[in-house]
Scaffold this active site. Structure first.
Site, PDB file in Angstrom:
ATOM      1  N   GLU A 101      92.688  44.441  40.277  1.00  0.00           N
ATOM      2  CA  GLU A 101      92.270  43.331  39.637  1.00  0.00           C
ATOM      3  C   GLU A 101      91.102  42.910  39.578  1.00  0.00           C
ATOM      4  O   GLU A 101      89.907  43.610  40.055  1.00  0.00           O
ATOM      5  CB  GLU A 101      92.537  42.483  40.328  1.00  0.00           C
ATOM      6  CG  GLU A 101      92.259  42.417  41.093  1.00  0.00           C
ATOM      7  CD  GLU A 101      93.407  40.625  41.649  1.00  0.00           C
ATOM      8  OE1 GLU A 101      94.496  41.193  42.118  1.00  0.00           O
ATOM      9  OE2 GLU A 101      93.010  40.357  42.344  1.00  0.00           O
ATOM     10  N   CYS A 114      83.726  39.902  38.504  1.00  0.00           N
ATOM     11  CA  CYS A 114      83.764  39.955  40.102  1.00  0.00           C
ATOM     12  C   CYS A 114      85.006  40.832  40.039  1.00  0.00           C
ATOM     13  O   CYS A 114      85.758  41.378  39.732  1.00  0.00           O
ATOM     14  CB  CYS A 114      84.735  38.639  40.392  1.00  0.00           C
ATOM     15  SG  CYS A 114      85.232  39.300  42.271  1.00  0.00           S
ATOM     16  N   CYS A 121      92.316  47.201  51.118  1.00  0.00           N
ATOM     17  CA  CYS A 121      91.618  46.637  52.023  1.00  0.00           C
ATOM     18  C   CYS A 121      91.938  47.225  53.158  1.00  0.00           C
ATOM     19  O   CYS A 121      93.316  46.730  53.782  1.00  0.00           O
ATOM     20  CB  CYS A 121      91.165  45.718  51.934  1.00  0.00           C
ATOM     21  SG  CYS A 121      89.221  45.097  53.003  1.00  0.00           S
ATOM     22  N   CYS A 125      91.371  40.847  57.017  1.00  0.00           N
ATOM     23  CA  CYS A 125      91.293  39.546  57.427  1.00  0.00           C
ATOM     24  C   CYS A 125      92.206  38.794  57.815  1.00  0.00           C
ATOM     25  O   CYS A 125      93.000  39.061  56.820  1.00  0.00           O
ATOM     26  CB  CYS A 125      89.714  39.664  56.384  1.00  0.00           C
ATOM     27  SG  CYS A 125      88.591  40.338  56.163  1.00  0.00           S
ATOM     28  N   CYS A 128      93.608  37.138  53.983  1.00  0.00           N
ATOM     29  CA  CYS A 128      92.473  37.400  52.788  1.00  0.00           C
ATOM     30  C   CYS A 128      93.879  37.968  52.253  1.00  0.00           C
ATOM     31  O   CYS A 128      94.926  38.792  52.767  1.00  0.00           O
ATOM     32  CB  CYS A 128      91.321  38.225  52.917  1.00  0.00           C
ATOM     33  SG  CYS A 128      91.355  39.441  51.243  1.00  0.00           S
ATOM     34  N   GLY A 170      88.802  44.923  48.375  1.00  0.00           N
ATOM     35  CA  GLY A 170      88.230  46.251  49.421  1.00  0.00           C
ATOM     36  C   GLY A 170      87.046  46.160  50.040  1.00  0.00           C
ATOM     37  O   GLY A 170      86.210  45.137  48.994  1.00  0.00           O
ATOM     38  N   GLU A 171      86.566  46.209  50.290  1.00  0.00           N
ATOM     39  CA  GLU A 171      85.501  46.112  51.280  1.00  0.00           C
ATOM     40  C   GLU A 171      83.640  47.543  50.234  1.00  0.00           C
ATOM     41  O   GLU A 171      83.965  48.644  50.170  1.00  0.00           O
ATOM     42  CB  GLU A 171      85.972  46.934  52.567  1.00  0.00           C
ATOM     43  CG  GLU A 171      84.278  47.091  53.557  1.00  0.00           C
ATOM     44  CD  GLU A 171      83.271  45.831  53.666  1.00  0.00           C
ATOM     45  OE1 GLU A 171      83.290  45.315  53.197  1.00  0.00           O
ATOM     46  OE2 GLU A 171      81.756  46.230  53.178  1.00  0.00           O
ATOM     47  N   SER A 202      79.333  41.867  47.826  1.00  0.00           N
ATOM     48  CA  SER A 202      79.413  41.188  49.408  1.00  0.00           C
ATOM     49  C   SER A 202      80.532  41.799  49.917  1.00  0.00           C
ATOM     50  O   SER A 202      81.559  42.356  49.910  1.00  0.00           O
ATOM     51  CB  SER A 202      80.403  40.024  48.955  1.00  0.00           C
ATOM     52  OG  SER A 202      81.204  39.350  49.887  1.00  0.00           O
ATOM     53  N   HIS A 227      82.332  33.624  58.043  1.00  0.00           N
ATOM     54  CA  HIS A 227      84.374  33.139  58.767  1.00  0.00           C
ATOM     55  C   HIS A 227      83.700  32.262  59.532  1.00  0.00           C
ATOM     56  O   HIS A 227      85.085  31.898  60.397  1.00  0.00           O
ATOM     57  CB  HIS A 227      84.773  33.722  57.850  1.00  0.00           C
ATOM     58  CG  HIS A 227      84.494  34.595  56.777  1.00  0.00           C
ATOM     59  ND1 HIS A 227      84.762  33.614  56.395  1.00  0.00           N
ATOM     60  CD2 HIS A 227      85.179  35.403  56.762  1.00  0.00           C
ATOM     61  CE1 HIS A 227      85.044  34.623  54.355  1.00  0.00           C
ATOM     62  NE2 HIS A 227      84.905  35.631  55.138  1.00  0.00           N
ATOM     63  N   CYS A 344      91.641  36.775  45.587  1.00  0.00           N
ATOM     64  CA  CYS A 344      91.434  37.682  46.697  1.00  0.00           C
ATOM     65  C   CYS A 344      92.549  38.779  46.110  1.00  0.00           C
ATOM     66  O   CYS A 344      93.201  37.999  47.292  1.00  0.00           O
ATOM     67  CB  CYS A 344      90.750  38.601  47.125  1.00  0.00           C
ATOM     68  SG  CYS A 344      89.262  37.952  46.958  1.00  0.00           S
TER      69      CYS A 344
HETATM   70  N1  SAH Z   1      85.002  42.601  51.453  1.00  0.00           N
HETATM   71  C1  SAH Z   1      83.872  42.149  50.934  1.00  0.00           C
HETATM   72  C2  SAH Z   1      84.782  41.276  49.996  1.00  0.00           C
HETATM   73  C3  SAH Z   1      85.265  40.137  49.735  1.00  0.00           C
HETATM   74  S1  SAH Z   1      86.334  38.936  49.126  1.00  0.00           S
HETATM   75  C4  SAH Z   1      84.124  41.255  51.726  1.00  0.00           C
HETATM   76  O1  SAH Z   1      84.651  40.726  52.908  1.00  0.00           O
HETATM   77  O2  SAH Z   1      82.705  40.358  51.482  1.00  0.00           O
HETATM   78  C5  SAH Z   1      85.112  38.130  48.817  1.00  0.00           C
HETATM   79  C6  SAH Z   1      85.241  36.870  49.960  1.00  0.00           C
HETATM   80  O3  SAH Z   1      86.196  36.377  49.758  1.00  0.00           O
HETATM   81  C7  SAH Z   1      85.203  37.074  51.034  1.00  0.00           C
HETATM   82  O4  SAH Z   1      83.351  36.136  51.765  1.00  0.00           O
HETATM   83  C8  SAH Z   1      86.420  37.057  51.374  1.00  0.00           C
HETATM   84  O5  SAH Z   1      86.507  37.045  53.199  1.00  0.00           O
HETATM   85  C9  SAH Z   1      86.603  35.461  50.322  1.00  0.00           C
HETATM   86  N2  SAH Z   1      88.454  35.209  50.930  1.00  0.00           N
HETATM   87  C10 SAH Z   1      89.506  36.443  50.909  1.00  0.00           C
HETATM   88  N3  SAH Z   1      90.630  36.136  50.754  1.00  0.00           N
HETATM   89  C11 SAH Z   1      90.493  34.220  50.487  1.00  0.00           C
HETATM   90  C12 SAH Z   1      90.622  33.145  50.484  1.00  0.00           C
HETATM   91  N4  SAH Z   1      92.207  32.905  50.602  1.00  0.00           N
HETATM   92  N5  SAH Z   1      90.734  32.132  50.459  1.00  0.00           N
HETATM   93  C13 SAH Z   1      89.037  31.705  50.360  1.00  0.00           C
HETATM   94  N6  SAH Z   1      88.402  32.870  50.589  1.00  0.00           N
HETATM   95  C14 SAH Z   1      88.754  34.390  50.420  1.00  0.00           C
END
Ligand code: SAH
Length: 354
Positions: A101, A114, A121, A125, A128, A170-171, A202, A227, A344
């Site tokens: 997406e 984005c 991934c 986390c 997520c 993804g990372e 990110s 976080h 995400c």
């Molecule tokens: N892997 C990368 C990109 C992730 S997405 C990273 O970790 O940065 C971008 C941001 O959205 C990240 O900070 C991620 O932790 C956050 N995120 C993911 N799921 C979320 C959710 N359900 N609510 C709020 N933020 C979220």
């Protein structure tokens, strides 16, 4: 059937995989002059061409050769969903039938895309949606570029993409080579021509990747998903932290700032009862003391599979004001596209699970 698709995929050169020198080389292999490469890129990246037939300044015989040997898109637009705030979410089908997406966020004059960098991934986390089905594979360069191209071609002619954020599924730094090659295509004059200041990567905090990125000379913005104010909390919600540790992340963030002079953005998904106390805010301010940075607070977007909720808006504001009282620039990111599953990995999750 699947094997046939894979064979079809192999025999074509995918143009969105190539940088300019590779494109020039490819044209030379078809006995075309070296300027053909730039012409073709201009058609694709500037004029929005989606087929070789449209490339009117290229001889018909050469266009025919191109059509046999290569293709512009390897991905297909599958679904577009629009939300009330004009956020649009795009689901793309990859050649191997996986889905990814990408999202278009509109904010005044800014149109931000984005992008995703992996199918799923591996980071896991604990809030997520992207990690719920694990990591299937990394995207190739073209699959990253095409997310932007599809959206660019979808926009009306009076609207342009101004910013790119690598914040999708993804990372990014776990797919380093493909992400860097895509970054150069996004940034190049012969490519999408988007300035480094308008591009953000990110990351969860891949130390080696951040260090390498700081040496690429690209000067893109870096966002680090923190976080948590300490290792005790971060180890629970961001399991990869057990290997990296906050101290090393802060150290490499300083290195990145020193190399690029770009303030670091720390992202902080705030979750009720997990990382939202006043004590956490104070500790966070201490942890980031002296780092040239700002903090982006993301109120949790609840994901059905986890039993977590965001704090109340008042609690989020209280958390922010503690940070501000410590001299830190803190902003709360407005939620966008909630009603289109734009958080995400949510849309892909719904499709892959169904
Ligand atoms: N892997 C990368 C990109 C992730 S997405 C990273 O970790 O940065 C971008 C941001 O959205 C990240 O900070 C991620 O932790 C956050 N995120 C993911 N799921 C979320 C959710 N359900 N609510 C709020 N933020 C979220």
């Amino acid at each position: 059937m699947k094997r046939k698709m894979a064979m079809d995929t192999l025999q074509f050169t995918s143009i969105t995989e190539l940088n300019l020198s590779e494109m020039v080389e490819f044209c030379a292999s078809l006995e075309g002059p070296s300027y053909r490469g730039e012409q073709i890129f201009s058609w694709i990246y500037n004029k929005g061409a989606t087929s070789f037939n449209q490339m009117s300044n290229i001889p018909v015989s050469f266009r025919e050769q191109l059509a046999v040997k290569c293709r512009i898109f390897q991905t297909k637009m599958h679904i577009i969903t629009a939300s009330k705030d004009k956020t649009e979410k795009f689901l793309l089908r990859l050649p191997d039938n996986n889905f990814i997406e990408c999202v278009l966020l509109r904010d005044g004059k800014r149109n931000t895309v984005c992008v995703s960098t992996q199918v799923g991934c591996a980071m896991d986390c604990k809030f997520c949606a992207s990690g719920i089905l694990g990591l299937k594979r990394s995207l190739n360069t073209g699959e990253i570029i095409e997310q932007i191209l599809h959206i660019k071609n979808h926009l009306p002619s009076n609207e342009h993409i101004t910013n790119i954020v690598f914040m999708g599924i993804g990372e990014p730094l776990a797919n380093y080579e493909n992400v860097i090659k895509a970054l150069r295509i996004i940034n190049a004059d012969w490519g999408l021509g988007i300035g480094a200041r308008n591009i953000t990567i990110s990351t969860v905090g891949v130390i080696d990747g951040i260090r390498r990125l700081s040496r690429e000379g690209l000067k893109v913005n870096l966002a680090i998903s923190l976080h948590a104010p300490n290792d005790a909390i971060r180890n629970i919600i961001v399991p990869s932290n057990k290997k990296t540790g906050l101290r090393n992340i802060i150290a490499v963030a300083r290195e990145y700032f020193n190399a690029t002079r770009r303030d670091i953005c720390f992202e902080y998904t705030i979750i009720e009862g997990i990382n939202d106390s006043k004590q956490d805010a104070k500790l966070l301010a201490q942890t980031l003391k002296g780092v040239q940075c700002n903090i982006n607070i993301l109120p949790l977007n609840p994901v059905k599979e986890y039993n977590l909720t965001p704090p109340s808006p008042e609690a989020v504001e209280a958390f922010c004001s503690i940070l501000r009282n410590h001299g830190i620039v803190a902003t709360v990111r407005q939620k966008k596209g909630n009603n289109v599953n734009a958080a995400c990995g949510q849309l892909r999750l719904r499709i892959q699970k169904s």
